[in-house]
Motif scaffolding. Structure first.
Motif, mmCIF file in Angstrom:
data_model
loop_
_atom_site.group_PDB
_atom_site.id
_atom_site.type_symbol
_atom_site.label_atom_id
_atom_site.label_comp_id
_atom_site.label_asym_id
_atom_site.label_seq_id
_atom_site.Cartn_x
_atom_site.Cartn_y
_atom_site.Cartn_z
ATOM 1 N N ASP A 1 0.811 -1.219 0.000
ATOM 2 C CA ASP A 1 0.000 0.000 0.000
ATOM 3 C C ASP A 1 0.844 1.268 0.000
ATOM 4 O O ASP A 1 0.375 2.329 -0.405
ATOM 5 C CB ASP A 1 -0.941 0.022 1.203
ATOM 6 C CG ASP A 1 -1.989 -1.070 1.126
ATOM 7 O OD1 ASP A 1 -2.276 -1.550 0.011
ATOM 8 O OD2 ASP A 1 -2.510 -1.458 2.185
ATOM 9 N N THR A 2 2.085 1.182 0.452
ATOM 10 C CA THR A 2 2.921 2.377 0.508
ATOM 11 C C THR A 2 3.564 2.713 -0.832
ATOM 12 O O THR A 2 4.192 3.764 -0.958
ATOM 13 C CB THR A 2 4.014 2.234 1.583
ATOM 14 O OG1 THR A 2 4.904 1.173 1.215
ATOM 15 C CG2 THR A 2 3.408 1.970 2.949
ATOM 16 N N LEU A 3 3.436 1.834 -1.831
ATOM 17 C CA LEU A 3 4.076 2.119 -3.122
ATOM 18 C C LEU A 3 3.227 2.997 -4.046
ATOM 19 O O LEU A 3 3.792 3.959 -4.584
ATOM 20 C CB LEU A 3 4.453 0.810 -3.823
ATOM 21 C CG LEU A 3 5.669 0.117 -3.224
ATOM 22 C CD1 LEU A 3 5.885 -1.226 -3.874
ATOM 23 C CD2 LEU A 3 6.907 0.971 -3.345
ATOM 24 N N PRO A 4 2.086 2.826 -4.424
ATOM 25 C CA PRO A 4 1.179 1.678 -4.360
ATOM 26 C C PRO A 4 1.541 0.634 -5.417
ATOM 27 O O PRO A 4 2.346 0.892 -6.294
ATOM 28 C CB PRO A 4 -0.177 2.295 -4.660
ATOM 29 C CG PRO A 4 0.142 3.413 -5.595
ATOM 30 C CD PRO A 4 1.494 3.941 -5.139
ATOM 31 N N GLY A 5 0.881 -0.518 -5.323
ATOM 32 C CA GLY A 5 1.155 -1.616 -6.238
ATOM 33 C C GLY A 5 2.144 -2.582 -5.620
ATOM 34 O O GLY A 5 2.211 -2.738 -4.407
#
Length: 117
Positions: free
Chosen positions: A90-94
């Motif tokens: 979720d922090t990238l997203p993807g």
């Protein structure tokens, strides 16, 4: 192994990868030996295959080799490396693989290095 097969989705058997890259199968084995790509045994017949997303524009994703090396240095097996590359973050997203394909290798390698400590 079924979980990782589903996580990755599309796979290329080594002969199919050789055809896609327009190279001899020996060159595919060299890519594996040089850790530019990793292959896992998937499917009912346990055929050595490579995630299809390792290839972009007719070539192996350039930043993949260094990232695989960092993951190996962090103690990851080939299967664990593929799982990490294809797990949503979720922090990238993807996924980390999506980020590599988008040219964000520095961020992905930094994250991979942090897992070694």
């Amino acid at each position: 192994m079924k979980e990782i097969e589903n996580l990755v989705g599309e796979w290329r058997a080594l002969p199919d990868l050789a055809e896609e890259l327009d190279v001899d199968i020996r060159q595919i084995h060299r890519l594996i030996d040089d850790r530019k790509i990793v292959a896992l045994r998937v499917g009912e017949r346990r055929v050595r295959s490579v995630p299809a997303l390792f290839v972009m524009d007719g070539q192996v994703v350039e930043s993949l080799k260094g990232t695989l090396s960092v993951l190996q240095d962090a103690g990851f097996t080939d299967e664990e490396s593929v799982r990490w590359l294809f797990t949503e973050d979720d922090t990238l997203p993807g996924t980390p693989m999506d980020a590599l394909r988008a040219g964000r290798k520095t961020e992905i390698r930094r994250r991979a290095q942090s897992m070694a400590w």
